[in-house]
Design a protein around this motif. Structure first.
Motif, PDB file in Angstrom:
ATOM      1  N   LYS A 193      -0.180   0.741 -12.165  1.00 14.36           N
ATOM      2  CA  LYS A 193      -1.307   1.685 -12.222  1.00 14.36           C
ATOM      3  C   LYS A 193      -1.920   1.691 -13.624  1.00 14.36           C
ATOM      4  O   LYS A 193      -1.237   1.753 -14.636  1.00 14.36           O
ATOM      5  CB  LYS A 193      -0.818   3.108 -11.865  1.00 14.36           C
ATOM      6  N   SER A 231       5.897  -2.698  -6.755  1.00 16.88           N
ATOM      7  CA  SER A 231       4.893  -1.642  -6.860  1.00 16.88           C
ATOM      8  C   SER A 231       3.783  -2.084  -7.789  1.00 16.88           C
ATOM      9  O   SER A 231       4.036  -2.610  -8.880  1.00 16.88           O
ATOM     10  CB  SER A 231       5.548  -0.360  -7.391  1.00 16.88           C
ATOM     11  N   ALA A 247       0.827  -1.205   0.000  1.00 19.18           N
ATOM     12  CA  ALA A 247       0.000   0.000   0.000  1.00 19.18           C
ATOM     13  C   ALA A 247       0.862   1.257   0.000  1.00 19.18           C
ATOM     14  O   ALA A 247       0.515   2.254  -0.634  1.00 19.18           O
ATOM     15  CB  ALA A 247      -0.929  -0.009   1.205  1.00 19.18           C
ATOM     16  N   ALA A 248       1.995   1.209   0.703  1.00 15.34           N
ATOM     17  CA  ALA A 248       2.894   2.359   0.720  1.00 15.34           C
ATOM     18  C   ALA A 248       3.540   2.570  -0.644  1.00 15.34           C
ATOM     19  O   ALA A 248       3.745   3.705  -1.073  1.00 15.34           O
ATOM     20  CB  ALA A 248       3.967   2.161   1.785  1.00 15.34           C
ATOM     21  N   ALA A 271       2.123   1.971  -3.427  1.00 14.48           N
ATOM     22  CA  ALA A 271       1.110   2.496  -4.339  1.00 14.48           C
ATOM     23  C   ALA A 271       1.066   4.014  -4.315  1.00 14.48           C
ATOM     24  O   ALA A 271       0.751   4.651  -5.327  1.00 14.48           O
ATOM     25  CB  ALA A 271      -0.256   1.922  -3.978  1.00 14.48           C
ATOM     26  N   THR A 272       1.392   4.617  -3.178  1.00 16.24           N
ATOM     27  CA  THR A 272       1.384   6.081  -3.065  1.00 16.24           C
ATOM     28  C   THR A 272       2.744   6.686  -3.390  1.00 16.24           C
ATOM     29  O   THR A 272       2.829   7.749  -3.980  1.00 16.24           O
ATOM     30  CB  THR A 272       0.980   6.492  -1.638  1.00 16.24           C
ATOM     31  N   GLU A 273       3.810   5.973  -3.001  1.00 13.74           N
ATOM     32  CA  GLU A 273       5.165   6.464  -3.272  1.00 13.74           C
ATOM     33  C   GLU A 273       5.971   5.317  -3.876  1.00 13.74           C
ATOM     34  O   GLU A 273       6.630   4.566  -3.150  1.00 13.74           O
ATOM     35  CB  GLU A 273       5.834   6.975  -1.994  1.00 13.74           C
TER      36      GLU A 273
END
Length: 250
Positions: free
Chosen positions: A248, A245, A83-84, A86-88
């Motif tokens: 997206k 990662s 999850a981390a 996915a944002t960074e």
């Protein structure tokens, strides 16, 4: 009837089962492409026969609960790290640096080590162990062999912890040495705490207990190094462990 010994056939069968199952994860390491959960379940199930043969009460239930908690912890940390990412998004080519949130891994590792250490008996005094645990393997009094079996019984949970820890450090792209330093920092705090609790007055039980607690905390650094080396041997060869990662989509 109470003086009858274990039949020789049963005793030999128990020894064969114990040795074969326990040596298997060290001899057969599996393929590099093997799934990490498959490897961890293989290790957990391989030591289950030894734990069963050396159990007389709740020990096997403790072993099952410990393995379940460790696997849940592993999947939880992998999900949080994914999850981390996915944002960074981070690079998968090299290890990342130790961050503040990684302190959670260190604290939980120390917690599970202490739970495993005191979960199957009071290791501060080997005399607290009952010899009934080894009667399925040894019926004639042999202090050295019985002591070795009792110590092995205490060490079984650490094989699982070291394996899960080895997979976890690789999953979150951390070098093992970084978490090792974090564990050593916490261990130093515990050692200093137990040092100030060492007493030279009171009953022999109080004096012995205070000294044994300090000695256990002092030797923990060597024991942790052995756990790190053990994890590299059991799961260090796995190739597809690191969390990547997520892709997206537009």
């Amino acid at each position: 009837m109470s003086n009858e010994r274990l039949p020789v056939f049963n005793q030999v069968a128990n020894w064969i089962m114990l040795v074969t199952a326990s040596v298997f994860p060290f001899v057969y390491r599996g393929k590099r492409e093997q799934d990490y959960l498959t490897r961890l379940l293989t290790i957990c199930l391989a030591f289950a026969p030894m734990m069963t043969l050396l159990s007389i009460s709740y020990e096997m239930l403790f072993y099952v609960c410990l393995c379940s908690c460790l696997l849940v912890w592993l999947e939880m940390e992998r999900a949080l790290y994914k999850a981390a990412l996915a944002t960074e998004p981070a690079s998968d080519a090299s290890d990342r640096q130790l961050q503040v949130q990684d302190l959670r891994l260190v604290v939980l590792f120390v917690f599970f080590v202490n739970v495993a250490f005191f979960g199957t008996g009071n290791v501060a005094s080997l005399s607290s162990f009952t010899l009934e645990s080894v009667y399925r393997l040894v019926t004639v009094f042999n202090p050295f062999l019985m002591g070795a079996l009792l110590i092995t019984k205490v060490l079984i949970p650490f094989f699982i912890i070291s394996s899960v820890y080895g997979v976890l450090t690789t999953s979150v792209a951390l070098p093992s040495f970084s978490l090792f330093l974090g564990v050593m920092a916490i261990n130093d705090i515990m050692t200093i705490n137990f040092f100030f609790f060492v007493s030279d007055y009171g009953s022999w039980l109080e004096i012995g207990t205070s000294i044994s607690h300090y000695c256990i905390a002092s030797l923990f650094i060597i024991f942790t190094m052995l756990l790190f080396l053990l994890s590299r041997w059991l799961v260090g060869h796995l190739a597809h462990v690191r969390v990547t990662s997520p892709v997206k989509r537009d």
